[in-house]
Design an enzyme around this catalytic site. Structure first.
Site, PDB file in Angstrom:
ATOM      1  N   ASP A 197      -7.041 -16.149  26.618  1.00  0.00           N
ATOM      2  CA  ASP A 197      -8.117 -16.781  25.830  1.00  0.00           C
ATOM      3  C   ASP A 197      -7.501 -18.201  25.417  1.00  0.00           C
ATOM      4  OD1 ASP A 197     -10.207 -17.426  24.212  1.00  0.00           O
ATOM      5  OD2 ASP A 197     -10.986 -15.594  24.465  1.00  0.00           O
TER       6      ASP A 197
ATOM      7  N   SER B  32     -16.041 -18.486  24.918  1.00  0.00           N
ATOM      8  CA  SER B  32     -15.321 -17.411  25.647  1.00  0.00           C
ATOM      9  C   SER B  32     -16.397 -16.612  26.362  1.00  0.00           C
ATOM     10  CB  SER B  32     -14.483 -16.639  24.752  1.00  0.00           C
ATOM     11  OG  SER B  32     -13.388 -17.444  24.110  1.00  0.00           O
TER      12      SER B  32
ATOM     13  N   THR C  72     -14.745 -11.691  25.587  1.00  0.00           N
ATOM     14  CA  THR C  72     -14.086 -11.635  27.027  1.00  0.00           C
ATOM     15  C   THR C  72     -14.354 -10.600  27.721  1.00  0.00           C
ATOM     16  OG1 THR C  72     -12.588 -13.332  26.151  1.00  0.00           O
ATOM     17  CG2 THR C  72     -12.194 -12.326  27.863  1.00  0.00           C
TER      18      THR C  72
ATOM     19  N   GLU D 137      -6.490  -9.232  28.826  1.00  0.00           N
ATOM     20  CA  GLU D 137      -6.677 -10.339  28.055  1.00  0.00           C
ATOM     21  C   GLU D 137      -5.523 -10.418  26.735  1.00  0.00           C
ATOM     22  OE1 GLU D 137     -10.022 -10.733  25.074  1.00  0.00           O
ATOM     23  OE2 GLU D 137     -10.109 -12.996  25.497  1.00  0.00           O
TER      24      GLU D 137
ATOM     25  N   ASP E  88      -6.181 -17.580  21.817  1.00  0.00           N
ATOM     26  CA  ASP E  88      -7.390 -18.717  21.003  1.00  0.00           C
ATOM     27  C   ASP E  88      -7.315 -18.683  19.825  1.00  0.00           C
ATOM     28  OD1 ASP E  88      -9.933 -19.966  21.784  1.00  0.00           O
ATOM     29  OD2 ASP E  88     -10.698 -18.240  20.549  1.00  0.00           O
TER      30      ASP E  88
ATOM     31  N   HIS F 258      -7.248 -21.899  17.096  1.00  0.00           N
ATOM     32  CA  HIS F 258      -8.173 -22.035  16.077  1.00  0.00           C
ATOM     33  C   HIS F 258      -7.702 -22.468  14.892  1.00  0.00           C
ATOM     34  CE1 HIS F 258     -12.029 -21.684  18.570  1.00  0.00           C
ATOM     35  NE2 HIS F 258     -11.341 -20.953  18.960  1.00  0.00           N
TER      36      HIS F 258
ATOM     37  N   ASP G 175      -9.740 -19.125  29.800  1.00  0.00           N
ATOM     38  CA  ASP G 175     -11.134 -19.391  29.825  1.00  0.00           C
ATOM     39  C   ASP G 175     -11.522 -20.530  29.786  1.00  0.00           C
ATOM     40  OD1 ASP G 175     -10.392 -18.652  27.213  1.00  0.00           O
ATOM     41  OD2 ASP G 175     -12.005 -17.279  26.927  1.00  0.00           O
ATOM     42  N   HIS G 176     -10.642 -21.487  28.679  1.00  0.00           N
ATOM     43  CA  HIS G 176     -10.852 -22.779  28.335  1.00  0.00           C
ATOM     44  C   HIS G 176      -9.553 -23.338  27.427  1.00  0.00           C
ATOM     45  CE1 HIS G 176     -11.190 -20.927  24.441  1.00  0.00           C
ATOM     46  NE2 HIS G 176     -12.443 -20.040  25.001  1.00  0.00           N
TER      47      HIS G 176
HETATM   48 MG    MG Z   1     -11.389 -13.501  24.301  1.00  0.00          MG
HETATM   49 ZN    ZN Z   2     -12.104 -19.750  20.530  1.00  0.00          ZN
END
Ligand code: MG
Ligand code: ZN
Length: 369
Positions: free
Chosen positions: A44, A86, A140, A257, A262, A266, A304-305
């Site tokens: 993620d 997500s 997710t 995952e 992620d 952040h 995912d990004h």
């Molecule tokens: Mg996720």
């Molecule tokens: Zn995020």
């Protein structure tokens, strides 16, 4: 070398690799023409800069990402935004359709549920599982099994875990099942459906012979960080592969995952990111070790990004860089896709995130829908 010795040698090599982190000779493996099993690993928030940082951070302890024979990129944009979240990102992989940010397995304009690849394969007789480092209702994993307008509907998302006979889940979030606002005890409901429910980090007492479905809640809420010592994901991935293989002759679908890559971005926390990428690298290695032995498993690794707008900036040292984050949110950068195993060549090129779904279907020879 006699050919019949090859499987034994490969197995012994794989065992050694697990401990010594030596190179697996992935190119030497001969595969079946089509996969029986798919392992989809999602980092993620992981895009090219995160993989780049991981490769340099590991140095001589070479990253498993360097071993993949087929690499592509996906366009992560969602239905309503160049920058996806997500929920929409995972729904694109799960359903093959773009949706609005924050939507879980439902599509615009009127939030109709879309059947996910996990649900479809489950219905067709494949075994299914999810192994994550977040809670079960987090965006997710939720997008593969739940259908809700908003990712914040966590208690409703947990209810959806009772609708699809998922064979195994390993991750956090027990409180959404047995300490709910509505007082419904979903752990009891799952037990009534034949699930073995366990808590904590021990893999003992799980039905590893494949005799029953199980959920292993590692944590009441969100699992701890890799930088604080959380390290169950690689072992849980191997365990899930071996368990799911016993659950169905037909094969399995496993979503894994690295959820907190992620979160580290952040937080713009380099130390945390390094630990999460290292944990995810070890996890991908486990998936490839299984695939190299099994020969009928397609492994797909992607994010995912992008998150954090990570840049690898120059320092005074030739061998070092300064990881700098530009933002505390996601960005729209293309996301790399790595594939190994039968039909892995399908994942070369540049395509939409929704095509991951259609490429998985094509690899399995499922009818187009
Ligand atoms: Mg996720
Ligand atoms: Zn995020």
């Amino acid at each position: 070398m006699r050919l019949y010795l090859l499987p034994v040698l490969l197995f012994l090599t794989a065992c050694t690799v697990a401990r010594k982190q030596e190179k697996i000779d992935l190119q030497a493996i001969k595969f079946e023409n089509r996969p029986k099993n798919i392992i989809l690993l999602i980092g993620d928030g992981m895009a090219l800069a995160h993989v780049s940082a991981n490769v340099y951070w590991r140095g001589n302890n070479k990253s498993i990402f360097e071993e993949f024979p087929f690499i592509g990129f996906h366009k992560s944009l969602s239905f309503d935004d160049l920058v996806t979240d997500s929920a929409a990102g995972a729904t694109a992989f799960a359903c093959g359709h773009k949706t609005t940010n924050a939507a879980i397995g439902v599509l615009p304009p009127d939030n109709q549920p879309c059947t996910t690849i996990l649900e479809e394969m489950d219905g067709l007789g494949w075994a299914t599982g999810m192994v994550v480092t977040c809670s079960a209702p987090h965006a997710t994993p939720a997008s593969f099994i739940a259908h809700r307008e908003m990712r914040a509907q966590t208690e409703e998302i947990a209810l959806d875990y009772l609708k699809t006979p998922l064979d195994c889940f390993i991750g956090g979030g027990e409180q959404y099942f047995d300490a709910r606002g509505d007082k419904i005890n979903l752990v009891d409901s799952l037990r009534d459906k034949g699930y073995i429910i366990r808590r904590g980090l021990s893999f003992n007492k799980l039905p590893l012979d494949g005799s029953a479905p199980f959920m292993l809640f590692t944590d009441l809420r969100e699992p701890g960080t890799a930088s604080a010592g959380r390290n169950y994901l690689p072992g849980a991935t191997t365990l899930a592969c071996e368990y799911l293989k016993k659950r169905s002759e037909k094969g399995f679908f496993l979503m894994v995952e690295g959820s907190q890559i992620d979160w580290a971005c952040h937080a713009n926390d380099r130390t945390w990111l390094k630990a999460e990428m290292n944990d995810f690298d070890d996890t991908v290695r486990r998936a490839l070790e299984f695939a190299a032995q099994d020969r009928s498993t397609l492994v797909i690794v992607t994010g995912d990004h992008e998150c954090g707008g990570l840049a690898l900036n120059k320092t005074d040292s030739k061998n070092d860089f300064k990881g700098t984050f530009v933002v505390r949110m996601h960005t729209g950068a293309l996301v790399p896709v790595y594939a190994y195993g039968p039909q892995a060549h399908l994942f070369s090129g540049i395509y939409d995130n929704t095509d991951i779904y259609y490429k998985m279907r094509a690899a399995l020879n499922l009818p187009s829908n």
